[in-house]
Design an enzyme around this catalytic site. Structure first.
Site, mmCIF file in Angstrom:
data_model
loop_
_atom_site.group_PDB
_atom_site.id
_atom_site.type_symbol
_atom_site.label_atom_id
_atom_site.label_comp_id
_atom_site.label_asym_id
_atom_site.label_seq_id
_atom_site.Cartn_x
_atom_site.Cartn_y
_atom_site.Cartn_z
ATOM 1 N N GLU A 442 -13.557 52.256 47.048
ATOM 2 C CA GLU A 442 -14.514 52.911 47.947
ATOM 3 C C GLU A 442 -14.111 54.357 48.248
ATOM 4 O OE1 GLU A 442 -17.334 51.813 48.696
ATOM 5 O OE2 GLU A 442 -17.188 49.699 48.194
ATOM 6 N N GLY A 443 -13.525 55.015 47.270
ATOM 7 C CA GLY A 443 -13.038 56.385 47.446
ATOM 8 C C GLY A 443 -11.589 56.355 47.857
#
Length: 596
Positions: A442-443
């Protein structure tokens, strides 16, 4: 390993006493209709039973067994289908969903506690309801009414599951270079072709259909991120009457062998002209995806928190039972061969670090969820704008700082066990392995730090940071003469330092220093995180200090003690972080590439 028990007392403390959700929910009409404290309490109680009684007992054996892939089909570990069905039948998959399509409409502040329980009990499984919720958020905000009517009710019911398909073998952070193509058909659908990797729960046997949200580009789309669109691509096509039709051209090519979360299927997904439908506007796919991302990134922070809480509970139980050596203050249990290791200062140090980080992380994730709720449900434009600013500012910190500290917390929990912490039987090594991914997906946390420092701070001249600091200053002014005064004054000094460091980085970046943002980013996020945790501890201390003479004095006394530990033993790290940031990036960038 100690049996996990949901920390319901602490969750109620955060919701009801620190953030006074009864007042917040009553002030927002849409929330007042959906939930009250009694309803929330019943939800927490039941969720705690499911997490501790049905899901947590599966965790270690599921990690050992993992998911199995054969001929494109994925089978889940024993017990997963039964727990999935239990959650689906209880309406848990749609806990935060839009009631217009069958969701329960609960606020994120409450859903966050449910998510923590699921992640603490079994993070690999907990990813499934989390991803389904994220897919539903994107559809609810951006899909056409026809798509919402057709897909959301079954997704909220858990009959169908959601998956997010972003990453490609050559495109991770830089989604602008994805190659997956979508070609329009005459009937308004699209043929989607390409390969996606690292797709969590992209294929499994727990739901009868899987609804993929896929990033792709039309053949004539603009280059880079401005040419990305979002498409709904079901594993099994859905007929006009809502029944399932034929299999779509969506297959799972393999599943990854991973360091952690082994009981979840991390899939390579192949789309070979699969039929899909546009979600939102053409070439606006990233905007549609980022609507979900704020929820998902807060959810990832909660994942780390949940696993760290499980580590802490187990470490405390072990420290109270494991007999080794005598207390430096003299025998504590003279009738036994040795004292329990919890008497030793170094073991206490590790347990207190875990406790301080975990309880602050719970408050901070709930605080961020509060802003998500206000931004979603408030009818006040000014209040909603303020909330959107705070969501933008805080989301990267919740994702990155909580997970960084969760890993540190779990490593301390593992260390409490000594050699047993390295053995699979005790479960601590699994928690360390599982948490590690939360810093990556998610980053990555480095990307979150760049987002905080660059887009959320430098690009707006520090406006969001000033808004946040102003709120904390107001709290300090209100608590200079309360039980939280000792914390409020120390917090004031931290705020002044945060503002000074923020201004210094902005000045360097706006003066043309190309590396100023990247060199400062991670240290700045950690500085920001420590100050935020200090704010949470000051808020908790303000409540606890006023209730020391009440019926639950032991609980509140422990809160104040933990707050003092955080301020005395952990918060001083901000001094080093500030020096590192102000030192700049010259030495970091000085070596030529060939010198590495």
């Amino acid at each position: 390993m100690a049996d996990y028990q949901a920390p319901l007392r602490d969750m109620r403390f955060v919701l009801n006493e620190v953030f006074e959700v009864d007042q917040l929910w009553a002030s927002i009409p849409r929330l007042a209709e959906a939930v009250d404290v009694d309803t929330a309490d019943a939800i927490l109680e039941e969720a705690g039973k499911i997490a501790a009684g049905s899901l947590a007992p599966l965790n270690r054996e599921a990690d050992e067994a993992g998911c199995q892939w054969q001929d494109g089909e994925v089978s889940t570990p024993e017990g997963f289908k039964e727990v999935y069905q239990l959650l689906a039948e209880g309406g848990w998959m749609g806990l935060g969903g839009n009631p217009e399509y069958g969701g329960m409409g609960m606020p994120k502040m409450l859903v966050a506690q449910f998510e923590e329980m699921m992640q603490a009990a079994c993070m690999a499984f907990g990813l499934s309801p989390m991803l389904n919720a994220g897919a539903c958020v994107s559809l609810d905000y951006h899909a056409s009414e026809a798509l919402k009517q057709k897909y959301l009710p079954n997704m909220y019911a858990g009959t169908w599951a959601g998956a997010m398909d972003l990453t490609e073998p050559h495109a991770g952070t830089d989604l602008g270079i994805i190659r997956t193509k979508a070609e329009p058909n005459d009937d308004g659908s699209y043929n989607v072709t390409g390969t996606k990797i690292f797709i969590t729960w992209g294929e499994h046997d727990m739901a009868e259909n899987i609804i993929h949200l896929v990033l792709a580009k039309l053949p004539d789309a603009p280059a880079g991120p401005k040419g990305i669109s979002l498409f709904l691509v079901p594993k099994i096509l859905v007929n006009d009457d809502g029944s399932l039709g034929e299999r779509n051209a969506v297959t799972c090519g393999s599943i990854e062998k991973k360091m952690g979360i082994k009981a979840s299927a991390t899939c390579v997904m192949n789309f070979d002209g699969a039929k899909g439908w546009l979600v939102g506007e053409l070439n606006k796919g990233l905007a549609c995806m980022f609507t979900m991302m704020n929820y998902e990134r807060v959810g990832v922070g909660i994942q780390g928190l949940g696993a760290a809480e499980a580590s802490y509970q187990s470490a405390v139980a072990y420290a109270k039972e494991r007999l080794q050596s005598r207390s430096p203050a003299g025998k504590v249990q003279p009738e036994k061969a040795a004292d329990p290791i919890i008497v030793h200062p170094d073991v206490r140090r590790m347990l207190m670090i875990q406790r301080a980080y975990n309880e602050a992380g719970r408050a901070f994730s709930t605080y961020a969820a509060r802003w998500l709720d206000i931004s979603k449900y408030s009818d006040d434009d000014a209040q909603r704008t303020k909330a959107e600013n705070m969501v933008a500012l805080l989301t990267p910190v919740v994702k990155a700082f909580i997970t960084d500290k969760a890993l540190e917390s779990a490593i301390h929990g593992q260390q409490v066990f000594g050699g047993h912490g390295y053995i699979r039987e005790w479960g601590q090594e699994q928690l360390v392995r599982d948490i590690r991914i939360t810093q990556i997906y998610e980053g990555t946390n480095g990307i979150q730090a760049m987002d905080l420092m660059g887009r959320k701070t430098v690009m707006n001249g520090g406006e969001f940071v000033r808004e946040y600091i102003a709120e904390i200053e107001a709290f300090i002014a209100e608590n200079k003469s309360t039980a939280a005064a000792e914390f409020a004054m120390a917090l004031s000094d931290q705020l002044a330092n945060l503002q000074q460091v923020t201004d210094a980085v902005i000045a360097k970046a706006t003066a043309g220093n190309k590396h100023a943002i990247g060199a400062a980013a991670v240290d700045y996020l950690h500085l920001f995180g420590f100050v935020s945790y200090a704010y949470m501890w000051a808020k908790m201390a303000a409540v606890a200090g006023a209730k020391l003479d009440g019926p639950d004095a032991d609980f509140y006394s422990a809160k104040l003690t933990t707050a003092r530990f955080f301020y005395q033993r952990l918060l001083p790290q901000t001094r080093a972080l500030s020096e590192q940031i102000l030192a700049g990036g010259d030495s970091m960038m000085a070596l030529a590439d060939h010198q590495f």
